[in-house]
Design an enzyme around this catalytic site. Structure first.
Site, mmCIF file in Angstrom:
data_model
loop_
_atom_site.group_PDB
_atom_site.id
_atom_site.type_symbol
_atom_site.label_atom_id
_atom_site.label_comp_id
_atom_site.label_asym_id
_atom_site.label_seq_id
_atom_site.Cartn_x
_atom_site.Cartn_y
_atom_site.Cartn_z
ATOM 1 C CB SER A 23 -2.837 -20.525 10.643
ATOM 2 O OG SER A 23 -3.744 -21.611 10.705
ATOM 3 C CB THR A 155 0.062 17.080 -19.773
ATOM 4 O OG1 THR A 155 0.619 18.273 -20.350
ATOM 5 C CG2 THR A 155 -1.313 16.820 -20.379
ATOM 6 C CG HIS A 156 4.554 16.684 -18.860
ATOM 7 N ND1 HIS A 156 5.343 15.578 -19.009
ATOM 8 C CD2 HIS A 156 3.969 16.891 -20.077
ATOM 9 C CE1 HIS A 156 5.265 15.123 -20.256
ATOM 10 N NE2 HIS A 156 4.425 15.894 -20.921
ATOM 11 C CB SER A 277 -0.147 20.438 13.160
ATOM 12 O OG SER A 277 1.123 20.543 13.774
ATOM 13 C CE LYS A 283 0.255 21.704 7.918
ATOM 14 N NZ LYS A 283 1.293 20.772 8.431
ATOM 15 C CD GLU A 290 -0.858 13.642 4.027
ATOM 16 O OE1 GLU A 290 -0.530 14.776 3.650
ATOM 17 O OE2 GLU A 290 -0.725 13.252 5.200
ATOM 18 C CE1 TYR A 317 -2.154 -25.635 2.300
ATOM 19 C CE2 TYR A 317 -0.735 -27.035 3.660
ATOM 20 C CZ TYR A 317 -1.448 -25.864 3.477
ATOM 21 O OH TYR A 317 -1.467 -24.903 4.467
ATOM 22 C CD GLN A 322 -0.052 -21.572 8.866
ATOM 23 O OE1 GLN A 322 -0.370 -22.736 9.075
ATOM 24 N NE2 GLN A 322 0.746 -20.903 9.684
ATOM 25 C CE LYS A 325 -5.460 -20.306 5.617
ATOM 26 N NZ LYS A 325 -4.154 -20.723 5.045
#
Length: 459
Positions: A23, A155-156, A277, A283, A290, A317, A322, A325
């Site tokens: 690890s 709304t909606h 872009s 753009k 995003e 344990y 492991q 983490k």
């Protein structure tokens, strides 16, 4: 390289097996916490007479040297030594000699790693709380500048009623306040010490768990050694709280993405939080928003991943743990990065007030004002609702809006309509008049902002 636990074994694992089980590639993130926990542990061992004062002093000096090297990024780790604990113990022994092996007296890697993660999360949750407050402060800043900026409320995703842009922003302030409260409340469960629980059953050495807990700033200890080494509830709670936070950030991301489009043009994000872009020169993409929306999914995944890992594990344990983490580290990085980005996006964005205002005058979001107008004159609301609905239909058929209708048509719909109806239909008036507690009225927004400042201590 000889394993520090290899006395019972006659064969070594293949290199690729070692790599699969190790690890160190990710738990080296806990290097400072591991050293901090070890310093507290060796201090306790010396206090309790389990090792001599001289041995304790030498080990602590070695650990302080490792700490300095870690701060300067001068430590290198080996996959052969599996994890951060064995790597640091080996490095310590290189500095102080065989006495370094006494550091592991009366503890196991099981309570050691649990202690590390408690220390790590306690620190990171406090960082996240601070970053939430930074974002809240940015929301207040923009809200104060836009108290009387009117926009359509939805709304909606359909235009519903005109509201203040400040009111919309402050909705996210209160979402973040709940997120902050959840993180704050979780600290009391994070801030417990598993150190000294051993592998699962405690130890025969006369240790003082309360003393080592005090040295590390913990509020108490786990009362059951089995629970101490097998509990990962505090990480699940952190991942759950983070999932809620990221859900809120994702919702605001979606709104920023919509609002910055040509179809809305309500806001423009600063160039430093947008990209272009490779093929379309015109753009300006809201990529940071995003990405935050997308990264919400990985935080959800980290939560579900750990819940799934733990659901079938017997006490205490198991090596499966492991897997606790990487998702925790990834979530900390994702949440802290997202909050920093958002605070910057909010502070630097341009609010196109004229486009927002125009949108409120080219829709029927003021229809409820007409229904309320009639209701205030004694007409049952359901009847008023139907009358206004028919007026809206008239406008749809004529390709106009309510404010465009002549007074005669209003009076024809119901004789209680009067000349003041045009003032009622004004979006600014509609917003200003909604002064119920928590409403979008300008006076209520000022009150809400003051309450928000008090929450942040910005009195």
């Amino acid at each position: 390289m000889k394993k520090l636990w290899g006395g019972r074994f006659t064969k070594s694992a293949e290199e690729w097996v070692d790599e699969f089980g190790a690890s160190i590639s990710f738990d080296q993130e806990l290097v400072m916490e591991d050293i901090e926990g070890s310093i507290a542990h060796v201090t306790m061992l010396a206090k309790c007479g389990i090792i001599t004062e001289e041995e304790g002093h030498n080990i602590k000096q070695g650990l302080e040297q490792l700490k300095e090297k870690a701060e300067n990024e001068e430590l290198s780790f080996s996959v052969k030594l599996e994890d951060i604990h064995l790597n640091l113990e080996s490095l310590l022994t290189d500095i102080v000699g065989p006495v370094g092996g006494k550091l592991h007296t009366a503890r196991s890697r099981n309570d050691q790693v649990a202690t590390d993660m408690h220390l790590f999360l306690r620190k990171q949750v406090q960082v996240i709380i601070h970053l939430i407050e930074e974002m809240q402060d940015a929301l207040i800043e923009q809200a104060e500048a836009n108290i009387e900026t009117v926009m359509p409320g939805y709304t909606h995703l359909q235009r519903a009623q005109p509201i203040s842009f400040a009111h919309h922003l402050m909705a996210y302030f209160w979402m973040l306040e709940r997120d902050k409260e959840r993180y704050s409340e979780s600290i009391k469960r994070i801030n417990l010490s598993p150190l000294g629980a051993g592998a699962l059953a405690g130890t025969t050495f006369p240790i003082d768990r309360y003393f080592s807990a005090e040295l590390l700033g913990f509020e108490g200890i786990y009362e059951n050694s089995l629970d101490a080494v097998s509990d990962r509830d505090f990480i699940i709670e952190f991942l759950s709280n983070s999932s809620l936070l990221m859900m809120h950030l994702s919702r605001l991301s979606e709104e920023f993405i919509l609002w910055s489009s040509q179809e809305f043009r309500f806001i423009e994000l600063d160039d430093s939080f947008a990209t272009g872009s490779s093929i379309m020169p015109q753009k300006k993409n809201p990529d940071m928003a995003e990405l935050i929306r997308g990264k919400t999914g990985r935080v959800y995944g980290n939560l579900m991943g750990l819940l799934t890992v733990l659901k079938g594990l017997p006490l205490a344990y198991n090596k499966d743990m492991q897997e606790d983490k990487e998702g925790m580290f990834d979530t900390v990085k994702t949440v802290t990065g997202s909050l920093k980005i958002f605070a910057g996006m909010i502070r630097t964005m341009t609010v196109n007030t004229s486009y927002m205002e125009k949108a409120t005058k080219t829709d029927f979001s003021n229809a409820t004002e007409l229904a309320d107008y009639l209701s205030n004159k004694g007409i049952p609301f359901r009847e008023a609702h139907e009358i206004v609905g028919k007026l809206v239909l008239t406008c749809v058929n004529k390709s106009c809006f309510l404010a465009d209708l002549p007074l005669e048509e209003f009076v024809e719909a119901h004789p209680l309509f009067e000349e003041d109806i045009y003032e009622v239909l004004d979006p600014v008036t509609a917003v200003k008049r909604r002064n119920s507690a928590g409403g979008t009225g300008f006076e209520q927004i000022i009150i809400a902002i003051e309450k928000a400042k008090e929450k942040l201590g910005n009195k």
